[in-house]
Scaffold this active site. Structure first.
Site, short mmCIF file in Angstrom:
data_model
loop_
_atom_site.label_atom_id
_atom_site.label_comp_id
_atom_site.label_asym_id
_atom_site.label_seq_id
_atom_site.Cartn_x
_atom_site.Cartn_y
_atom_site.Cartn_z
N THR A 126 9.46 3.36 3.06
CA THR A 126 9.01 4.77 3.03
C THR A 126 10.21 6.05 2.85
O THR A 126 10.17 6.91 1.83
CB THR A 126 7.97 4.50 3.85
OG1 THR A 126 7.48 3.37 3.36
CG2 THR A 126 7.52 6.18 3.35
N THR A 174 9.65 0.51 7.88
CA THR A 174 9.03 0.28 8.60
C THR A 174 8.23 -1.17 9.24
O THR A 174 8.27 -1.65 10.10
CB THR A 174 7.93 1.44 9.09
OG1 THR A 174 7.49 1.04 8.44
CG2 THR A 174 8.56 3.26 9.47
N1 ASP Z 1 6.99 -0.98 3.57
C1 ASP Z 1 7.74 0.20 4.08
C2 ASP Z 1 8.52 0.08 4.16
O1 ASP Z 1 8.84 -1.50 5.31
C3 ASP Z 1 6.63 1.44 4.54
C4 ASP Z 1 7.89 2.05 5.13
O2 ASP Z 1 8.85 1.97 5.58
O3 ASP Z 1 6.97 1.98 6.10
O4 ASP Z 1 9.51 -0.54 3.36
#
Ligand code: ASP
Length: 232
Positions: A15, A88
């Site tokens: 993200t 994340t």
């Molecule tokens: N779906 C995303 C990822 O893990 C979520 C994020 O980065 O917060 O790439």
């Protein structure tokens, strides 16, 4: 003049590096563009960047973990620290894998990301990236840690517990390594001088591992059937 630390930024997607598209968020922001949002970092470190892949972290698995460890091994002697920008959702798995693939490591490897893309007006991404670069430039920092929401968490202890709040990660059964407030890093664990063995890189992981959550009444037959397809 104090010599600036040399940091390698490794951008992998997530993200933090995403833009809104008609199919939802998709990782599109380059490593160079990520760095353009934290110009103050150049006051305390020199930064190079590299982008081995650009994925939502739900698509990151053991192939990418060994790829990252091999990349760090190749670049190890040229840098004082490494900052990995990562999604994340599986960040805690990548941090744990790197902790085991790279052992007795006196240099910091920081894994970070954000709940919101870096190009939004309101985002945790700029603070997390700046904190990560600051932590990776600190002489006491070492080993693999997640830096997120002002906390520094050991790579083997982190768990994503909140899907929206800026303090998404907790350290499980272990104190935070440090906290970062404004520009200050306050260490709770200062154990760099406990490392006496030589750095060791590992190159192989066995994918045939299954994590089974047992609940009261689980049948033992589940374990028998898993034994056919897994090694552990
Ligand atoms: N779906 C995303 C990822 O893990 C979520 C994020 O980065 O917060 O790439």
């Amino acid at each position: 003049m104090k010599q600036m630390k040399k940091i390698l930024l490794i951008a992998t997607g997530g993200t933090i590096a995403s833009k809104y598209t008609d199919k939802g968020l998709s990782p599109q922001i380059s490593a160079e563009e990520l760095l353009s949002y934290v110009p103050e970092a150049r006051e305390f470190c020199e930064i190079d960047h590299i982008q081995p892949f650009n994925l939502d972290s739900t698509n990151v698995c053991s192939r990418q973990w060994t790829q990252l460890a091999e990349l760090i091994e190749k670049k190890y002697e040229y840098y004082d620290g490494f900052v990995i920008c990562h999604g994340t959702d599986t960040m805690a798995y990548t941090a744990a894998a790197l902790s085991y693939l790279i052992q007795n490591n006196l240099k910091p490897i920081v894994v970070t990301g954000a709940q919101k893309p870096i190009d939004l007006a309101i985002t945790d991404a700029r603070a997390n990236l700046l904190d990560s670069l600051r932590f990776a430039s600190h002489p006491k920092a070492h080993g693999t840690n997640i830096v997120f929401g002002g906390s520094v968490i050991a790579g083997t202890r982190a768990k994503k517990e909140r899907s929206k709040s800026y303090n998404a990660f907790s350290s499980i059964n272990y104190p935070d390594i440090a906290v970062i407030q404004d520009r200050r890093i306050i260490f709770y664990i200062d154990d760099k001088n406990h490392i006496t063995d030589r750095i060791r890189f590992y190159h192989k992981l066995d994918d045939r591992v299954f994590l089974l959550k047992l609940i009261p009444g689980s049948s033992g037959a589940i374990i028998d059937s898993l034994a056919e397809t897994t090694d552990a």
